[in-house]
Structures are given as C-alpha cells and as structure tokens.
Design an enzyme around this catalytic site. Structure first.
Site, mmCIF file in Angstrom:
data_model
loop_
_atom_site.group_PDB
_atom_site.id
_atom_site.type_symbol
_atom_site.label_atom_id
_atom_site.label_comp_id
_atom_site.label_asym_id
_atom_site.label_seq_id
_atom_site.Cartn_x
_atom_site.Cartn_y
_atom_site.Cartn_z
ATOM 1 N N ARG A 86 0.810 -1.221 0.000
ATOM 2 C CA ARG A 86 0.000 0.000 0.000
ATOM 3 C C ARG A 86 0.846 1.274 0.000
ATOM 4 N NH1 ARG A 86 -3.449 -2.198 4.984
ATOM 5 N NH2 ARG A 86 -1.607 -3.531 5.110
ATOM 6 N N ASN A 102 38.711 40.600 5.202
ATOM 7 C CA ASN A 102 37.492 41.169 4.634
ATOM 8 C C ASN A 102 37.373 40.698 3.188
ATOM 9 O OD1 ASN A 102 35.267 43.366 4.909
ATOM 10 N ND2 ASN A 102 36.196 43.599 2.888
HETATM 11 C C1 UD1 Z 1 -0.950 -6.628 11.655
HETATM 12 C C2 UD1 Z 1 -1.773 -7.577 12.558
HETATM 13 C C3 UD1 Z 1 -2.976 -6.811 13.096
HETATM 14 C C4 UD1 Z 1 -2.518 -5.572 13.838
HETATM 15 C C5 UD1 Z 1 -1.647 -4.690 12.956
HETATM 16 C C6 UD1 Z 1 -1.041 -3.579 13.759
HETATM 17 C C7 UD1 Z 1 -1.482 -9.853 11.666
HETATM 18 C C8 UD1 Z 1 -2.096 -10.925 10.871
HETATM 19 N N1 UD1 Z 1 -2.206 -8.726 11.783
HETATM 20 O O1 UD1 Z 1 -1.760 -6.320 10.536
HETATM 21 O O2 UD1 Z 1 -3.739 -7.654 13.970
HETATM 22 O O3 UD1 Z 1 -3.648 -4.832 14.309
HETATM 23 O O4 UD1 Z 1 -0.563 -5.472 12.402
HETATM 24 O O5 UD1 Z 1 -0.386 -2.663 12.947
HETATM 25 O O6 UD1 Z 1 -0.407 -10.026 12.177
HETATM 26 N N2 UD1 Z 1 5.522 -9.105 7.718
HETATM 27 C C9 UD1 Z 1 6.514 -10.037 7.490
HETATM 28 N N3 UD1 Z 1 6.232 -11.119 6.719
HETATM 29 C C10 UD1 Z 1 5.014 -11.334 6.190
HETATM 30 C C11 UD1 Z 1 3.995 -10.385 6.434
HETATM 31 C C12 UD1 Z 1 4.270 -9.289 7.218
HETATM 32 O O7 UD1 Z 1 7.656 -9.881 7.951
HETATM 33 O O8 UD1 Z 1 4.836 -12.353 5.512
HETATM 34 C C13 UD1 Z 1 5.834 -7.916 8.535
HETATM 35 C C14 UD1 Z 1 5.643 -6.623 7.783
HETATM 36 O O9 UD1 Z 1 6.874 -6.224 7.187
HETATM 37 C C15 UD1 Z 1 5.206 -5.656 8.881
HETATM 38 C C16 UD1 Z 1 4.558 -6.561 9.921
HETATM 39 O O10 UD1 Z 1 4.948 -7.870 9.627
HETATM 40 O O11 UD1 Z 1 6.305 -5.006 9.468
HETATM 41 C C17 UD1 Z 1 3.040 -6.447 9.918
HETATM 42 O O12 UD1 Z 1 2.540 -6.815 8.657
HETATM 43 P P1 UD1 Z 1 1.362 -6.011 7.967
HETATM 44 O O13 UD1 Z 1 1.085 -6.625 6.646
HETATM 45 O O14 UD1 Z 1 1.620 -4.566 8.010
HETATM 46 O O15 UD1 Z 1 0.148 -6.389 8.952
HETATM 47 P P2 UD1 Z 1 -1.193 -5.589 9.210
HETATM 48 O O16 UD1 Z 1 -2.153 -5.879 8.126
HETATM 49 O O17 UD1 Z 1 -0.908 -4.182 9.505
#
Ligand code: UD1
Ligand code: CA
Length: 462
Positions: free
Chosen positions: A20, A381
């Site tokens: 996003r 200067n």
């Molecule tokens: C996640 C949580 C959600 C919480 C929110 C808070 C889950 C399923 N959901 O959602 O409950 O309210 O964070 O901000 O955990 N990442 C990896 N590998 C992956 C996927 C993600 O390392 O395969 C890392 C991303 O880089 C990121 C973090 O995990 O730093 C969170 O992932 P993101 O996709 O942002 O989760 P949210 O949809 O925000």
C-alpha cells in the site's frame, strides 16, 4: 546460531512488501522524523536490553540489510512472505534454545514508546501467561486486528478486519502488533496455524486463540496514538505528525523557544541548547547539534551541522554538513555546503555560497560571493562579489587567503593561488599569481578617459 540465554530475545518483522506504500523502497525503510522506521523499532528492542535481536527480512532484503549494517543483530530471510505467523517461524532456529521470553515487534510501528514496551515485558513476566498482546483502544479501529474477550474479560482471540463480522468490527480495542511470549508455547502454536482466511496468510494473531487455554493477557498502550501502524503514505504522514509533535514538546520543555511550533520540523537525532530561539518554518535534520542562545531565522534548512553557542542564522539560509563557531552570524539567504566552517565571530552575509571552505575568526564575507575550496584566515574582509575560481574544468584547486587580508569587491581568485598576510587586493582584480605579505595587488586594466566621446551635454550643438 542457537544463542542460549535466559534474557529477553526480540524478533522484528520486516519482510513484508508494504504494497500500500506503492514504493520502490521497502516500507520499513521509509523515514519518520528522518530515521527509517525499522530503526525506531530496533531502538525499542534495545531499550529493554533484548538480546539476541532477530530481524526477519524478505522483500527488499538487501536494502534492509544495508540499512542495518553495523547493528548487533541477526537477520533471517523469509521467502516467500506468507504472513506474520510464518515470519516469526523463520526466527525459530535462531532462538531455539532461548529460555527467556520473546518480544515480537513489527517494523512498521514507529510510535510505540520505550516505557510501553518495558511495561509489556514486566506485565507478561508478572502474569506468567503464554502470550501477552500489546493493545490499545482507538476511535477508529479500521485496518487493525480486533481483540475479542470473553464475558469475564479474558482474551479469547484476535480477528483480522477482513475476517471479522460486522459486530466484531465495531470493537475498538485493537492489536498493536507487539507481543511478548514464551517461545516454547508460541512456536508450538505456530505449527498449528492455517491460511484459510481472507488474506490466505499464516496470521501470527491466530496464535492468540490457540494459546488462550494456556493464558493470554492484554497490556494497554499508554497513549492511543502509539498503536498507529504505517501501511500507506497517509499513515506515514500521520506518524510523522505525531513524532514531530513529540519532538517539539521535548525541546520546548528543555528550554528552547519555538515561535510557531507547528511549522518547525525536527529530526530525532537533533540536539538544541537552552535559550535558542527557532523562528517559523525551520527544518533541522540529521545529526545536527545546535548550541545555547542561538537564533535560527525563519525558513532555514539545516542538516548534519554543528552550530555553536550564540550563533545567529538569519532567515532562509540552507546549511548542510557545516560547522559554525561561537557567536558567528550567517545569512540571510546564505548557502553553506559540506565542509564549510565559519570561525568564531565571523560574518557570512546574503547570497554567499561556501563549500569546503574555512573562514577564520572575525572574518567577513558580507555579500554575493562564492567561496569554494578556500582557506581564509582571521580578520579578513572579503568584498562583495568575490569569487574563487576553484575549478579548471578538470580539477579543483585551492585558494589561500591569510590573516588580515583585505579583498576589494568583484575580485576573482584563479586557484591555485595564495594571498599572504596583510595584503590588499584592489577591487575588480583577477588574481592569478600569489600576492606577497603586505603588498597591494591590482590586476585590472588601467582606466582610459577619452574627452568628447561621451553623450552630448545639454545646450551643446550637435
Ligand atoms: C498486523 C496484525 C494486526 C494488527 C496490525 C497492527 C497480523 C495478521 N495482523 O496487521 O492484527 O492490528 O498489524 O499494525 O499479524 N511481515 C513479514 N512477513 C510477512 C507479512 C508481514 O515480515 O509475511 C511484517 C511486515 O513487514 C510488517 C509486519 O509484519 O512489518 C506487519 O505486517 P502487515 O502486513 O503490516 O500487517 P497488518 O495488516 O498491519
Ligand atoms: Ca501494518
């Protein structure tokens, strides 16, 4: 690896693409207050003394690795990226033998406060649960996992937005994405995750329901804004606004005056001394140190510079990797580029550009000059419109102007050239040869006055 320790270990999840954001740069490297988000989160793990620290990388792994170079941590790669639960699994080998608790943080939550994390860890220890979730209650829970509790208030599960019923969506208590867990219990639970959900991913949050019989607790953030996870540019701007607000308050409480706080942008690594006054629309970034009793004029942009005590920077000056000594005055509208050093009590005026140049104590370059690759002594200067011609098209050369030299206006120094102590350079000179100490150098053609060749005067016949 297999580091055996009874202390707190930490895993930071930073493998996701951050779709996003619509960016070429991995999400966790986008800066907040001038520091990549991953470094804010790493700071949290360090603040509670976590060791080892494991960072899970995947998307843009090389760039993230580069940004973390020199840090004491382990990197593990998650490829492909199948969700937050799957990400934590990748760290299993690295902490298999770890006996202490495990802190889990996401690389996209830059606003959590260190006291909140230490509170979470202490709470987890105290209750002896299998897992503790850092939660917050927010006005608008959109996008976050909702915390579902039993009637008695026990944490039952976390349901992600895409999988929640309308009733569940109305819950305003949400998951921050930070957790503390007993590693043995957690990894066992993660083995049982399924990807039968709206995202087709292995959710770390599903471990809550699995571990619920063993005891899962929730710990509340101190402030609701800490929760903010950065998933797109709108949230990035929101995080920046919160961080700027914190930094402004911090420095005002330290004795710095901000005339119009909301318009001042500060980097996290900036330091500012007492009784310094910062006018509106100033940006101070990088590792800038500003002393006490300075005046930073409207619209200045300062990065990675040292500004000593009592310096006055007049409006709209741009200062990068420069050093301004005590009591000097620069600007308005001056440009100090990398390697500029302005001596104590010296004065650099409007439309003066300096680069890799030292201007000595009490020297003055008040108007319209370019001073590049020059070494200028004390009490010199520099007249208006002086230019160091430092570049011959291939190489850069040095101009040396010794103490107490007087340079007349509109002078060019064709480098390499040296003007020795106490010399005077006549206005309009093009100096190509060294000037001996105490000499007067004039390097321009003599004036010729030709009678009668001017315009006719009033009353004269044509
Ligand atoms: C996640 C949580 C959600 C919480 C929110 C808070 C889950 C399923 N959901 O959602 O409950 O309210 O964070 O901000 O955990 N990442 C990896 N590998 C992956 C996927 C993600 O390392 O395969 C890392 C991303 O880089 C990121 C973090 O995990 O730093 C969170 O992932 P993101 O996709 O942002 O989760 P949210 O949809 O925000
Ligand atoms: Ca997120």
């Amino acid at each position: 690896m297999g580091v055996k320790t009874s202390e707190l270990a930490a895993v930071i999840l930073a493998a996701g693409q951050g779709k996003r954001m619509k960016s070429r740069i991995p999400k966790v490297l986008h800066p907040v207050a001038g520091r990549p988000m991953i470094h804010h989160v790493l700071g949290l793990a360090k603040s509670v003394g976590a060791s080892p620290i494991i960072v899970v990388v995947g998307h843009g792994a090389e760039a993230v690795r580069e940004a973390l170079k020199g840090e004491e941590l382990y990197l593990v790669v998650q490829d492909p990226q199948l969700g937050t639960g799957h990400a934590v699994m990748q760290a299993r080998k690295a902490i298999e033998d770890h006996e202490g608790d495990l802190l889990i943080l996401c690389g996209d939550m830059p606003l959590i406060l260190p006291e909140t994390i230490s509170g979470l860890v202490a709470h987890h220890k105290e209750l002896g649960c299998a897992m503790t979730v850092l939660v917050g209650t927010v006005e608008d829970p959109t996008g976050y996992g909702r915390v579902l509790r039993t009637e008695e208030g026990r944490v039952l599960k976390i349901v992600e937005e895409g999988d929640a019923s309308p009733g569940e969506r109305s819950v305003r208590e949400v998951n921050s994405g930070a957790y503390c867990a007993r590693p043995g219990d957690l990894f066992q639970a993660l083995e049982h995750l399924s990807c039968a959900n709206s995202q087709g991913e292995y959710y770390l949050t599903d471990a809550v329901e699995i571990l619920s019989p063993k005891g899962v607790s929730a710990y509340q953030c101190s402030f609701p804004e800490e929760i903010l996870g950065v998933n797109d540019r709108v949230e990035l701007a929101r995080a920046e606004a919160v961080m700027q607000h914190r930094l402004r308050l911090k420095w005002m409480r330290e004795g710095v005056s901000l005339v119009d706080p909301a318009s001042v942008i500060l980097g996290v690594d900036v330091t500012i001394g007492r009784d310094t006054v910062i006018e509106p629309r100033v940006t101070i970034q990088g590792r800038t140190e500003i002393g006490t009793e300075c005046q930073i004029g409207m619209g200045c942009v300062i990065r990675d510079s040292i500004i000593e005590d009592g310096v006055v920077i007049r409006p709209y000056s741009v200062i990068t990797e420069a050093h301004i000594e005590q009591g000097a005055t620069v600007g308005p509208f001056c440009h100090l580029r990398p390697g500029s050093r302005v001596g104590a009590g010296a004065r650099v005026g409007n439309f003066v550009e300096m680069k890799n140049t030292k201007l000595g104590r009490k020297s003055k370059a008040p108007h319209l000059s370019y001073l590049g690759d020059a070494e200028i002594g004390e009490e010199v200067n520099i007249g208006a419109g002086t230019i160091t011609c430092n570049y011959d098209g291939r190489e850069k050369h040095k101009t040396i102007i010794e103490d107490r030299v007087f340079v007349g206006s509109d002078t060019q120094f064709v480098a390499p050239v040296r003007v020795m102590e106490g010399a005077v350079v006549g206005a309009g000179s093009t100096i190509t040869e060294d000037v001996p100490p105490g000499a007067l150098a004039i390097a321009r053609s003599r004036q010729v006055n030709i009678p009668g060749r001017g315009r006719k005067r009033k009353g004269e016949e044509s």
